[in-house]
Design a protein around this motif. Sequence first.
Motif, mmCIF file in Angstrom:
data_model
loop_
_atom_site.group_PDB
_atom_site.id
_atom_site.type_symbol
_atom_site.label_atom_id
_atom_site.label_comp_id
_atom_site.label_asym_id
_atom_site.label_seq_id
_atom_site.Cartn_x
_atom_site.Cartn_y
_atom_site.Cartn_z
ATOM 1 N N VAL A 142 0.844 -1.200 0.000
ATOM 2 C CA VAL A 142 0.000 0.000 0.000
ATOM 3 C C VAL A 142 0.880 1.251 0.000
ATOM 4 C CG1 VAL A 142 -1.674 1.342 1.333
ATOM 5 C CG2 VAL A 142 -1.980 -1.130 1.069
ATOM 6 N N TYR A 143 1.908 1.272 0.831
ATOM 7 C CA TYR A 143 2.823 2.417 0.850
ATOM 8 C C TYR A 143 3.408 2.639 -0.544
ATOM 9 C CZ TYR A 143 3.340 2.754 6.019
ATOM 10 O OH TYR A 143 3.161 2.939 7.370
ATOM 11 N N LEU A 144 3.870 1.551 -1.165
ATOM 12 C CA LEU A 144 4.484 1.673 -2.487
ATOM 13 C C LEU A 144 3.466 2.151 -3.512
ATOM 14 C CD1 LEU A 144 6.688 -1.546 -2.442
ATOM 15 C CD2 LEU A 144 7.428 0.816 -2.035
ATOM 16 N N ARG A 145 2.242 1.637 -3.440
ATOM 17 C CA ARG A 145 1.179 2.079 -4.351
ATOM 18 C C ARG A 145 0.954 3.584 -4.199
ATOM 19 N NH1 ARG A 145 -0.382 0.188 -8.350
ATOM 20 N NH2 ARG A 145 -1.395 -1.693 -7.706
ATOM 21 N N LEU A 146 0.917 4.063 -2.953
ATOM 22 C CA LEU A 146 0.702 5.491 -2.713
ATOM 23 C C LEU A 146 1.871 6.346 -3.201
ATOM 24 C CD1 LEU A 146 -0.978 5.270 0.807
ATOM 25 C CD2 LEU A 146 -2.083 5.860 -1.374
ATOM 26 N N LEU A 147 3.032 5.731 -3.324
ATOM 27 C CA LEU A 147 4.201 6.422 -3.888
ATOM 28 C C LEU A 147 4.276 6.232 -5.406
ATOM 29 C CD1 LEU A 147 6.836 5.538 -1.134
ATOM 30 C CD2 LEU A 147 5.960 7.834 -1.689
ATOM 31 N N ASN A 148 3.221 5.672 -5.991
ATOM 32 C CA ASN A 148 3.136 5.431 -7.443
ATOM 33 C C ASN A 148 4.206 4.484 -7.958
ATOM 34 O OD1 ASN A 148 0.796 6.966 -8.021
ATOM 35 N ND2 ASN A 148 2.028 8.821 -7.754
ATOM 36 N N ILE A 149 4.575 3.515 -7.147
ATOM 37 C CA ILE A 149 5.538 2.492 -7.549
ATOM 38 C C ILE A 149 4.751 1.265 -7.991
ATOM 39 C CG2 ILE A 149 7.386 0.974 -6.742
ATOM 40 C CD1 ILE A 149 8.159 3.266 -4.791
ATOM 41 N N PRO A 150 4.902 0.820 -9.233
ATOM 42 C CA PRO A 150 4.165 -0.347 -9.717
ATOM 43 C C PRO A 150 4.491 -1.590 -8.882
ATOM 44 C CG PRO A 150 5.193 0.820 -11.544
ATOM 45 C CD PRO A 150 5.740 1.419 -10.272
ATOM 46 N N LEU A 151 3.463 -2.360 -8.595
ATOM 47 C CA LEU A 151 3.614 -3.545 -7.743
ATOM 48 C C LEU A 151 3.734 -4.812 -8.570
ATOM 49 C CD1 LEU A 151 0.956 -2.701 -5.025
ATOM 50 C CD2 LEU A 151 3.427 -2.368 -4.921
ATOM 51 N N PRO A 152 4.597 -5.728 -8.133
ATOM 52 C CA PRO A 152 4.709 -7.018 -8.814
ATOM 53 C C PRO A 152 3.577 -7.939 -8.375
ATOM 54 C CG PRO A 152 6.171 -6.977 -6.937
ATOM 55 C CD PRO A 152 5.533 -5.611 -7.012
ATOM 56 N N LYS A 153 3.367 -8.982 -9.141
ATOM 57 C CA LYS A 153 2.352 -9.950 -8.741
ATOM 58 C C LYS A 153 2.839 -10.713 -7.517
ATOM 59 C CE LYS A 153 3.782 -13.657 -11.829
ATOM 60 N NZ LYS A 153 3.379 -14.608 -12.819
ATOM 61 N N SER A 154 1.883 -11.154 -6.721
ATOM 62 C CA SER A 154 2.224 -12.006 -5.584
ATOM 63 C C SER A 154 1.466 -13.319 -5.720
ATOM 64 C CB SER A 154 1.943 -11.308 -4.252
ATOM 65 O OG SER A 154 0.615 -10.860 -4.189
ATOM 66 N N GLY A 156 -1.198 -13.493 -7.759
ATOM 67 C CA GLY A 156 -1.802 -13.335 -9.082
ATOM 68 C C GLY A 156 -1.414 -11.960 -9.594
ATOM 69 N N PRO A 157 -1.926 -11.599 -10.750
ATOM 70 C CA PRO A 157 -1.510 -10.311 -11.328
ATOM 71 C C PRO A 157 -2.001 -9.135 -10.496
ATOM 72 C CG PRO A 157 -3.206 -11.386 -12.675
ATOM 73 C CD PRO A 157 -2.846 -12.334 -11.588
ATOM 74 N N THR A 158 -1.324 -8.013 -10.648
ATOM 75 C CA THR A 158 -1.745 -6.762 -10.020
ATOM 76 C C THR A 158 -2.246 -5.836 -11.124
ATOM 77 O OG1 THR A 158 0.350 -5.576 -10.240
ATOM 78 C CG2 THR A 158 0.097 -7.004 -8.293
ATOM 79 N N ALA A 159 -2.788 -4.709 -10.736
ATOM 80 C CA ALA A 159 -3.242 -3.712 -11.709
ATOM 81 C C ALA A 159 -2.067 -3.190 -12.531
ATOM 82 C CB ALA A 159 -3.948 -2.564 -10.992
ATOM 83 N N ASP A 160 -0.846 -3.379 -12.031
ATOM 84 C CA ASP A 160 0.334 -2.913 -12.747
ATOM 85 C C ASP A 160 0.907 -3.951 -13.703
ATOM 86 O OD1 ASP A 160 0.459 -0.416 -11.315
ATOM 87 O OD2 ASP A 160 1.095 -1.596 -9.596
ATOM 88 N N ASP A 161 0.369 -5.164 -13.649
ATOM 89 C CA ASP A 161 0.882 -6.246 -14.477
ATOM 90 C C ASP A 161 0.353 -6.077 -15.903
ATOM 91 O OD1 ASP A 161 1.721 -8.627 -15.593
ATOM 92 O OD2 ASP A 161 0.966 -9.879 -13.972
#
Length: 164
Positions: A142-154, A156-161
């Motif tokens: 969540v912190y990374l998302r708020l910093l606009n850092i794309p998230l890797p899948k864990s 399953g896919p993320t919105a950034d995948d």
Amino acid sequence: MNIPLLTELKHEAATTRKILALVPADQIAYKPHEKSMLLHSLAVHVAELPTWVGVTLTQDELDFAKPYPPTPKFSTTEALLSRFDKNILDATKVLEQVKDETFLQNWTMRHGEKIFFTMPKGAVLRNMVFNHSVHHRAQLGVYLRLLNIPLPKSYGPTADDSNM
């Protein structure tokens, strides 16, 4: 050796490492809310949680009233990852050497006379170490998302995948 727990540790460690690798060292003072931890504190907590495998399986209690090793600091993402890798290696060694009966022995978390809980070590490992780690890894996401850092899948896919 408990193969299911060892497999879970290694699987979750790979996902956790991907998240920790995204922690920007130049943003360690970031916190999304006044009641939130600093990014640095949360990232270090996630990197240090694997040490609880040894604390859980080689000790009978954790007493917060007693001296506890200081929380390490990091100034680079590489240093954070190096610490996490060492902690996972140490946790893996403990799990590889532990006898099955150890998982049934009780473990207590306390602060002096105040007992927070007593549970079998196997339950502590699953609930207070593995689940706790996943919980804080998600917080870190969540912190990374708020910093606009794309998230890797864990899981399953993320919105950034881009493969969605």
